[in-house]
Design an enzyme around this catalytic site. Structure first.
Site, PDB file in Angstrom:
ATOM      1  N   PRO A   2     -11.784   3.964  -8.442  1.00 18.59           N
ATOM      2  CG  PRO A   2     -10.275   3.343 -10.046  1.00 18.59           C
ATOM      3  CD  PRO A   2     -11.470   4.168  -9.839  1.00 18.59           C
ATOM      4  CD  GLU A   3      -7.235   8.893  -8.020  1.00 18.69           C
ATOM      5  OE1 GLU A   3      -7.098   9.916  -7.330  1.00 18.69           O
ATOM      6  OE2 GLU A   3      -6.719   8.764  -9.139  1.00 18.69           O
ATOM      7  CE  LYS A  53      -5.779   5.702  -4.011  1.00 18.84           C
ATOM      8  NZ  LYS A  53      -4.458   5.520  -4.607  1.00 18.84           N
ATOM      9  CD  GLN A  70      -4.975  -4.787  -6.937  1.00 19.03           C
ATOM     10  OE1 GLN A  70      -5.567  -5.681  -7.525  1.00 19.03           O
ATOM     11  NE2 GLN A  70      -3.677  -4.779  -6.800  1.00 19.03           N
ATOM     12  NE  ARG A 125       3.232   1.234   3.155  1.00 18.53           N
ATOM     13  CZ  ARG A 125       2.689   1.867   2.115  1.00 18.53           C
ATOM     14  NH1 ARG A 125       1.531   1.461   1.643  1.00 18.53           N
ATOM     15  NH2 ARG A 125       3.283   2.897   1.552  1.00 18.53           N
ATOM     16  CG  ASN A 169      -1.696   8.489 -12.059  1.00 20.02           C
ATOM     17  OD1 ASN A 169      -0.732   9.104 -11.592  1.00 20.02           O
ATOM     18  ND2 ASN A 169      -1.756   8.116 -13.324  1.00 20.02           N
ATOM     19  NE  ARG A 262      -0.408   4.381 -11.948  1.00 15.05           N
ATOM     20  CZ  ARG A 262      -1.199   4.520 -10.896  1.00 15.05           C
ATOM     21  NH1 ARG A 262      -0.749   4.383  -9.682  1.00 15.05           N
ATOM     22  NH2 ARG A 262      -2.471   4.817 -11.077  1.00 15.05           N
TER      23      ARG A 262
END
Length: 274
Positions: A2-3, A53, A70, A125, A169, A262
């Site tokens: 994910p990252e 990501k 995701q 963004r 995270n 988280r």
DNA sequence: TCTTTATGGTGAG
DNA sequence: TCACCCTAAAGAT
């Protein structure tokens, strides 16, 4: 995967077999995208890039695929005809004469005219990509002191893709540990030295994770732990997931706290609370 | 078979 | 800050 660093590594693997190649066939698992199968067949892949990501696959017919994994998406690159027997749902299958790039489980996939991509709500963004080689620590330090960020807690800033794209995270926990700064500090209250240290750690840990495939520990420490017989999952991170285990630097027990559902981890001795 | 958890993200208030 | 969306695996029952 994910990252940012894991996504970028997946993009590297995909680029190696797709870039410059013609799409023999492509199929989408999501019904709203099925119509693009016909429009992309025969196109040539120009480039596979990442923005944080998100992954972008550009074709020479003016279209691009946007995909975001995701928490669940998984890329697989195989030789043509070698479909893995996975129970996951196949969402995208891109075949060249020799290879296939398969995306499983992801739900955030869309097809765009390449020139309209800047208007994608996520791409529009996000901040600079953490793996962008042109990004230097002084710019990161400068961003920390921008009005949008300087008054917020680092724990929140480091999950905000508008600050830097690609941090998630585990990198949040690992970067703050490496810089020895508690997640409750705000940039406005850091000394100049601390800001610089944090900015350098931000880039160093992210790039190291990219090089190692998701390990943030320095190589010497990681291989020492391997000799000690620790399983891979326990010799990846300084603090992430190591609740109540001794800090590798000082031996104190790593702490854990819930934030926006988280989890964040830190060493109470190395990272002094404000 | 259920509930929980996960390296992610959005939008309302 | 919270509820919610997404999907799959692991853990609890």
């Amino acid at each position: 995967m994910p990252e940012g660093p894991e996504i970028r590594r997946a993009a590297d693997r995909i680029a190696r077999v797709l870039e410059g190649q013609e799409v023999e066939s492509i199929s989408f698992g999501l019904s709203r995208l099925k119509r693009y199968g016909r429009r992309l067949r025969g196109a040539r892949v120009l480039e596979v890039e990442t923005r944080g990501k998100a992954m972008l696959t550009h074709f020479d017919n003016g279209l691009s695929i946007y995909s975001h994994n995701q928490l669940y998406g998984v890329w697989s690159v195989v030789k043509r005809g070698e479909l893995p027997n996975s129970k996951r749902s196949l969402r995208l299958a891109l075949h060249t004469a020799t290879h296939s790039a398969l995306l499983y489980s992801a739900s955030d996939i869309s097809v765009w005219p390449t020139e309209e991509l800047p208007q994608h709500p996520f791409l529009a963004r996000i901040g600079p990509d953490i793996l962008n080689a042109a990004l230097d620590w002084r710019q990161v330090a400068q961003r920390l002191h921008m009005g949008a960020f300087r008054g917020r807690r680092l724990s929140a800033i480091y999950l905000d893709q508008g600050f830097l794209a690609g941090i998630g995270n585990y990198l949040r926990t690992e970067i703050l540990f490496d810089a020895a700064i508690h997640p409750d500090w705000r940039p406005a209250d850091l000394t100049r030295g601390e800001t610089g240290r944090l900015a350098r750690s931000t880039l160093a840990i992210s790039r190291h994770s990219y090089e190692t495939g998701g390990i943030t520990l320095p190589k010497r420490l990681a291989s020492r732990l391997e000799k000690d017989g620790l399983p891979r999952e326990q010799r990846r991170f300084y603090a992430f997931g190591r609740t109540h285990h001794p800090c590798f630097r000082c031996g104190s027990e790593i702490q854990r706290r819930e934030m926006n559902s988280r989890r964040i981890y830190w060493c109470p001795s190395c990272q002094e609370a404000p």
